[in-house]
Design an enzyme around this catalytic site. Structure first.
Site, PDB file in Angstrom:
ATOM      1  N   ASN A   9      42.792  -6.187  55.535  1.00 30.34           N
ATOM      2  CA  ASN A   9      41.725  -6.288  54.531  1.00 30.34           C
ATOM      3  C   ASN A   9      40.885  -5.000  54.562  1.00 30.34           C
ATOM      4  O   ASN A   9      40.152  -4.745  55.518  1.00 30.34           O
ATOM      5  CB  ASN A   9      40.875  -7.522  54.879  1.00 30.34           C
ATOM      6  N   LYS A  12      37.103  -5.277  55.134  1.00 31.63           N
ATOM      7  CA  LYS A  12      36.732  -5.548  56.532  1.00 31.63           C
ATOM      8  C   LYS A  12      36.857  -4.294  57.385  1.00 31.63           C
ATOM      9  O   LYS A  12      35.996  -3.986  58.204  1.00 31.63           O
ATOM     10  CB  LYS A  12      37.681  -6.597  57.126  1.00 31.63           C
ATOM     11  N   ASP A  79      37.767 -12.974  62.185  1.00 32.54           N
ATOM     12  CA  ASP A  79      38.138 -14.076  61.291  1.00 32.54           C
ATOM     13  C   ASP A  79      36.849 -14.728  60.841  1.00 32.54           C
ATOM     14  O   ASP A  79      36.003 -15.093  61.664  1.00 32.54           O
ATOM     15  CB  ASP A  79      39.057 -15.088  61.974  1.00 32.54           C
ATOM     16  N   SER A  80      36.709 -14.833  59.542  1.00 31.55           N
ATOM     17  CA  SER A  80      35.409 -15.264  59.031  1.00 31.55           C
ATOM     18  C   SER A  80      35.579 -16.018  57.730  1.00 31.55           C
ATOM     19  O   SER A  80      36.664 -16.062  57.162  1.00 31.55           O
ATOM     20  CB  SER A  80      34.522 -14.038  58.814  1.00 31.55           C
ATOM     21  N   TYR A 163      33.433 -12.798  48.712  1.00 35.37           N
ATOM     22  CA  TYR A 163      32.368 -13.583  48.081  1.00 35.37           C
ATOM     23  C   TYR A 163      31.039 -12.812  47.964  1.00 35.37           C
ATOM     24  O   TYR A 163      30.026 -13.412  47.607  1.00 35.37           O
ATOM     25  CB  TYR A 163      32.138 -14.878  48.882  1.00 35.37           C
ATOM     26  N   ASP A 164      31.044 -11.525  48.270  1.00 37.67           N
ATOM     27  CA  ASP A 164      29.782 -10.757  48.213  1.00 37.67           C
ATOM     28  C   ASP A 164      29.052 -10.854  46.866  1.00 37.67           C
ATOM     29  O   ASP A 164      27.818 -10.881  46.850  1.00 37.67           O
ATOM     30  CB  ASP A 164      30.027  -9.287  48.576  1.00 37.67           C
ATOM     31  N   LYS A 184      24.035  -4.570  53.647  1.00 34.61           N
ATOM     32  CA  LYS A 184      24.797  -5.714  54.160  1.00 34.61           C
ATOM     33  C   LYS A 184      25.193  -5.505  55.629  1.00 34.61           C
ATOM     34  O   LYS A 184      25.079  -6.402  56.457  1.00 34.61           O
ATOM     35  CB  LYS A 184      26.056  -5.918  53.303  1.00 34.61           C
ATOM     36  N   HIS A 189      27.002 -11.396  59.090  1.00 36.73           N
ATOM     37  CA  HIS A 189      27.640 -12.123  60.192  1.00 36.73           C
ATOM     38  C   HIS A 189      28.517 -11.179  61.016  1.00 36.73           C
ATOM     39  O   HIS A 189      28.560 -11.243  62.230  1.00 36.73           O
ATOM     40  CB  HIS A 189      28.466 -13.286  59.633  1.00 36.73           C
ATOM     41  N   ARG A 190      29.212 -10.268  60.297  1.00 36.09           N
ATOM     42  CA  ARG A 190      30.103  -9.318  60.987  1.00 36.09           C
ATOM     43  C   ARG A 190      29.288  -8.377  61.866  1.00 36.09           C
ATOM     44  O   ARG A 190      29.639  -8.078  62.997  1.00 36.09           O
ATOM     45  CB  ARG A 190      30.891  -8.553  59.903  1.00 36.09           C
TER      46      ARG A 190
HETATM   47  P1  IMP Z   1      40.177 -13.968  56.942  1.00 33.06           P
HETATM   48  O1  IMP Z   1      39.124 -13.758  57.987  1.00 33.06           O
HETATM   49  O2  IMP Z   1      41.148 -12.849  56.865  1.00 33.06           O
HETATM   50  O3  IMP Z   1      40.804 -15.331  57.027  1.00 33.06           O
HETATM   51  O4  IMP Z   1      39.467 -13.898  55.525  1.00 33.06           O
HETATM   52  C1  IMP Z   1      38.185 -14.352  55.388  1.00 33.06           C
HETATM   53  C2  IMP Z   1      37.832 -14.444  53.925  1.00 33.06           C
HETATM   54  O5  IMP Z   1      36.478 -14.925  53.898  1.00 33.06           O
HETATM   55  C3  IMP Z   1      37.808 -13.108  53.208  1.00 33.06           C
HETATM   56  O6  IMP Z   1      39.006 -12.791  52.583  1.00 33.06           O
HETATM   57  C4  IMP Z   1      36.690 -13.334  52.201  1.00 33.06           C
HETATM   58  O7  IMP Z   1      37.179 -14.039  51.106  1.00 33.06           O
HETATM   59  C5  IMP Z   1      35.723 -14.210  52.981  1.00 33.06           C
HETATM   60  N1  IMP Z   1      34.753 -13.378  53.696  1.00 33.06           N
HETATM   61  C6  IMP Z   1      34.622 -13.195  55.033  1.00 33.06           C
HETATM   62  N2  IMP Z   1      33.632 -12.335  55.304  1.00 33.06           N
HETATM   63  C7  IMP Z   1      33.141 -11.956  54.105  1.00 33.06           C
HETATM   64  C8  IMP Z   1      32.125 -11.046  53.742  1.00 33.06           C
HETATM   65  O8  IMP Z   1      31.473 -10.368  54.553  1.00 33.06           O
HETATM   66  N3  IMP Z   1      31.902 -10.935  52.416  1.00 33.06           N
HETATM   67  C9  IMP Z   1      32.584 -11.627  51.475  1.00 33.06           C
HETATM   68  N4  IMP Z   1      33.565 -12.457  51.757  1.00 33.06           N
HETATM   69  C10 IMP Z   1      33.852 -12.622  53.077  1.00 33.06           C
END
Ligand code: IMP
Length: 211
Positions: A9, A12, A79-80, A163-164, A184, A189-190
């Site tokens: 991603n 990220k 993972d978030s 979702y920002d 941000k 959270h990150r």
């Molecule tokens: P994963 O951690 O790869 O399973 O993906 C987590 C998903 O949660 C992301 O693809 C976003 O859709 C959403 N997400 C997680 N963190 C954020 C953020 O900081 N901003 C916006 N969307 C987020």
């Protein structure tokens, strides 16, 4: 110490590098073609980690371990997801998977689920896993930010990801996409999880030996 960012991603990866730019880590990711060549690391284009854990922690570990095994480097994985109160915490660990379509379409689908809801409270949460195969260090750090879901998509698509455009952090009126990446990255959270990781790294002596 070289650390691989266990993610495909790009949003990220950019955030992790920006948040930890002053740390002792030298980051390597799929974006760093020259360093990968130098290190003779090949990440197949279709390299994919099956995220079949039930928690952020499990999925973060699956990703960190998979990339560490592939590259031979220590790895960090995030993972978030977004948890919406009126939807019982949905979509949570499935934030990236519950809807087939572009991020914009997914945001619109979520707004549709909330169209009759007065309670728009939500939170971003997640876990960062640091895994170093050389020392066996395996650590987890959590982060969370509360806020609410906007009524419509707002903000620059180039800022942030996912979702920002629909998440308004508590205490503010603008979405993360409107507030911009620099802002941000100071409160997300990150940021919180990675800050805990950076503090931890300073005091674990085992990591000094893992060059
Ligand atoms: P994963 O951690 O790869 O399973 O993906 C987590 C998903 O949660 C992301 O693809 C976003 O859709 C959403 N997400 C997680 N963190 C954020 C953020 O900081 N901003 C916006 N969307 C987020």
């Amino acid at each position: 110490m070289q650390v691989f960012i266990a993610s495909s991603n790009l949003g990220k990866i950019r955030e992790i590098k920006a948040i930890l730019k002053k740390s002792a880590f030298e980051f390597v990711s799929i974006l760093d073609k020259e360093i990968l060549e130098e290190l003779k690391i090949v990440v197949p284009e279709d390299f994919d980690v099956v995220e079949d854990g039930e928690t952020f922690r499990e999925n973060a570990f699956l990703k960190a371990k998979a990339y560490a095994n592939l590259t031979g480097l220590a790895a960090i994985a995030d993972d978030s997801g977004l948890e919406v109160e009126a939807l019982g915490g949905f979509p949570s660990v499935n934030s990236n998977r519950w809807f087939e379509g572009s991020p914009t379409e997914r945001n619109l689908a979520l707004l549709d689920l909330l169209k009759d809801k007065a309670n728009r409270r939500a939170r971003f949460c997640g876990v960062v896993c640091f895994f170093d195969p050389k020392t066996g260090v395996e650590k987890f750090f959590e982060g969370e930010i509360r806020g609410e879901i906007a009524k419509e998509l707002r903000g620059d698509k180039a800022e942030g990801f996912g979702y920002d455009p629909i998440f308004i952090p508590e205490g503010y009126k603008q979405t993360f996409a409107e507030l911009g990446a620099t802002f941000k990255n100071n409160i997300s959270h990150r940021r919180q999880a990675l800050f805990k990781l950076s503090q931890y790294v300073l005091q674990d002596k085992r990591l000094e030996r893992s060059e």
